[in-house]
Structures are given as structure tokens and as C-alpha cells.
Design an enzyme around this catalytic site. Sequence first.
Site, PDB file in Angstrom:
ATOM      1  N   ASP A   8      52.568  34.274   6.719  1.00  0.00           N
ATOM      2  CA  ASP A   8      53.034  35.504   7.346  1.00  0.00           C
ATOM      3  C   ASP A   8      52.048  35.868   8.459  1.00  0.00           C
ATOM      4  O   ASP A   8      51.180  35.064   8.821  1.00  0.00           O
ATOM      5  CB  ASP A   8      53.220  36.628   6.310  1.00  0.00           C
ATOM      6  CG  ASP A   8      51.919  37.201   5.772  1.00  0.00           C
ATOM      7  OD1 ASP A   8      50.813  36.751   6.168  1.00  0.00           O
ATOM      8  OD2 ASP A   8      52.001  38.116   4.929  1.00  0.00           O
ATOM      9  N   HIS A   9      52.182  37.063   8.982  1.00  0.00           N
ATOM     10  CA  HIS A   9      51.371  37.512  10.118  1.00  0.00           C
ATOM     11  C   HIS A   9      49.868  37.520   9.820  1.00  0.00           C
ATOM     12  O   HIS A   9      49.064  37.322  10.718  1.00  0.00           O
ATOM     13  CB  HIS A   9      51.821  38.906  10.560  1.00  0.00           C
ATOM     14  CG  HIS A   9      51.881  39.894   9.437  1.00  0.00           C
ATOM     15  ND1 HIS A   9      52.955  39.942   8.561  1.00  0.00           N
ATOM     16  CD2 HIS A   9      51.014  40.840   9.021  1.00  0.00           C
ATOM     17  CE1 HIS A   9      52.739  40.896   7.668  1.00  0.00           C
ATOM     18  NE2 HIS A   9      51.568  41.454   7.916  1.00  0.00           N
ATOM     19  N   CYS A  65      49.065  34.271   3.030  1.00  0.00           N
ATOM     20  CA  CYS A  65      49.397  35.659   3.347  1.00  0.00           C
ATOM     21  C   CYS A  65      48.136  36.488   3.140  1.00  0.00           C
ATOM     22  O   CYS A  65      47.081  35.941   2.815  1.00  0.00           O
ATOM     23  CB  CYS A  65      50.587  36.174   2.535  1.00  0.00           C
ATOM     24  SG  CYS A  65      50.283  36.531   0.797  1.00  0.00           S
ATOM     25  N   GLY A  66      48.220  37.778   3.325  1.00  0.00           N
ATOM     26  CA  GLY A  66      47.034  38.623   3.261  1.00  0.00           C
ATOM     27  C   GLY A  66      46.263  38.501   1.965  1.00  0.00           C
ATOM     28  O   GLY A  66      45.070  38.175   1.950  1.00  0.00           O
ATOM     29  N   GLY A  68      47.443  36.581  -0.689  1.00  0.00           N
ATOM     30  CA  GLY A  68      47.834  35.332  -1.341  1.00  0.00           C
ATOM     31  C   GLY A  68      48.763  35.561  -2.523  1.00  0.00           C
ATOM     32  O   GLY A  68      49.441  34.638  -2.968  1.00  0.00           O
ATOM     33  N   ASN A  69      48.807  36.784  -3.030  1.00  0.00           N
ATOM     34  CA  ASN A  69      49.598  37.079  -4.225  1.00  0.00           C
ATOM     35  C   ASN A  69      51.100  37.001  -3.981  1.00  0.00           C
ATOM     36  O   ASN A  69      51.817  36.350  -4.739  1.00  0.00           O
ATOM     37  CB  ASN A  69      49.246  38.466  -4.771  1.00  0.00           C
ATOM     38  CG  ASN A  69      48.006  38.447  -5.608  1.00  0.00           C
ATOM     39  OD1 ASN A  69      47.875  37.619  -6.493  1.00  0.00           O
ATOM     40  ND2 ASN A  69      47.095  39.360  -5.329  1.00  0.00           N
ATOM     41  N   GLY A  70      51.588  37.674  -2.970  1.00  0.00           N
ATOM     42  CA  GLY A  70      53.027  37.676  -2.712  1.00  0.00           C
ATOM     43  C   GLY A  70      53.551  36.283  -2.442  1.00  0.00           C
ATOM     44  O   GLY A  70      54.598  35.875  -2.972  1.00  0.00           O
ATOM     45  N   HIS A  98      43.398  19.989 -13.175  1.00  0.00           N
ATOM     46  CA  HIS A  98      43.829  20.427 -14.503  1.00  0.00           C
ATOM     47  C   HIS A  98      45.266  20.930 -14.565  1.00  0.00           C
ATOM     48  O   HIS A  98      45.884  20.853 -15.629  1.00  0.00           O
ATOM     49  CB  HIS A  98      42.912  21.539 -15.025  1.00  0.00           C
ATOM     50  CG  HIS A  98      41.523  21.079 -15.306  1.00  0.00           C
ATOM     51  ND1 HIS A  98      40.605  21.866 -15.956  1.00  0.00           N
ATOM     52  CD2 HIS A  98      40.877  19.911 -15.018  1.00  0.00           C
ATOM     53  CE1 HIS A  98      39.460  21.209 -16.066  1.00  0.00           C
ATOM     54  NE2 HIS A  98      39.597  20.017 -15.496  1.00  0.00           N
ATOM     55  N   ARG A 109      43.007  37.558   3.945  1.00  0.00           N
ATOM     56  CA  ARG A 109      42.167  38.748   4.135  1.00  0.00           C
ATOM     57  C   ARG A 109      40.942  38.755   3.220  1.00  0.00           C
ATOM     58  O   ARG A 109      40.128  39.669   3.298  1.00  0.00           O
ATOM     59  CB  ARG A 109      42.995  40.009   3.926  1.00  0.00           C
ATOM     60  CG  ARG A 109      44.036  40.185   5.018  1.00  0.00           C
ATOM     61  CD  ARG A 109      44.699  41.541   4.978  1.00  0.00           C
ATOM     62  NE  ARG A 109      45.630  41.651   6.095  1.00  0.00           N
ATOM     63  CZ  ARG A 109      46.902  41.973   5.968  1.00  0.00           C
ATOM     64  NH1 ARG A 109      47.408  42.245   4.779  1.00  0.00           N
ATOM     65  NH2 ARG A 109      47.671  42.053   7.034  1.00  0.00           N
TER      66      ARG A 109
END
Length: 146
Positions: A8-9, A65-66, A68-70, A98, A109
Site C-alpha cells: 500500500d502507500h 503495509c504500515g 504489516g498486520n492488515g 519452522h 512504519r
Amino acid sequence: MKISIGNDHAGTSYKEMIREKLEAMGHTVTNYGTDSEDSVDYPDFVHPVAEDVEEKKADLGIIICGSGNGANMTANKHQGVRSALCWNSEIAKLAREHNNANVLSIPARFVSEEQAVDMMKTFVETEFEGGRHQRRVDKIPAKKYC
């Protein structure tokens, strides 16, 4: 190796640097990410990467992404995708060794560009150990465990 990448951005500059390094290493890269820093919705750029991995059109995927979670949550909705949110090279190595992770999720971020490149190199160059880990990976797909 064929690698699909999406961002993403928040991950545009990281994606460009990682793409260039991957190509210099001799890998074929399919870019599904935005090339702009204008706000976009990460699932639009992550689903195509996960689909490539799911359909075996790519050996590995990298998503950025910012936090990484989404991106990680989105990729893991795809059957056969094992996306790992990593914040250092040691975690990236263990995810491959593993967990047989096939998608690397980078939190732009929260890590430097240098850390992101190190994680990518580690992720791409590390092999799954198999053995006792295979049994565990085989149990990841949803079944009647609850």
C-alpha cells in the site's frame, strides 16, 4: 524464483528497493503494489499476491503495509498461504525454517529499509526444515479442532 510483491502507500519506497534487490539477485518479480504514496486500500494489492502463491504462479510473496498486520491478515485468508509478519531477520528465518511461510509481511512504519531488505534476503534464501515441523504445518488448515 518467481516472487510476487504488493504494497500500500506506506510501503512504496520499500517495495521499490526490495524489487530492485530481488531482480539483481536473479529473481522474477511481479509487482502488484501501488507506485504512489497516495492513500489506498491494502487488500487491493495483497489479494493478487496471495492468489499467485495460492495458485502456485509465484514461489513466494512479499507484502508491505504500515503495520504489516492488515496485509498479513488479508493474505492469510487464502488457502495454502502462510504469511508471516516479521520485524527482524531472525523471525523471518524461523518463519521459513519452522513454519514454511510462503509470504513475508513487512511493517514499513516499524522497520528501516535496511532491516526490510535483510529480512527479504533471509526469507528468500532460507529453506523449510521439514521433519517435526512438517507435522505442525500440516495442522494449520482449519479443521474441527474446536
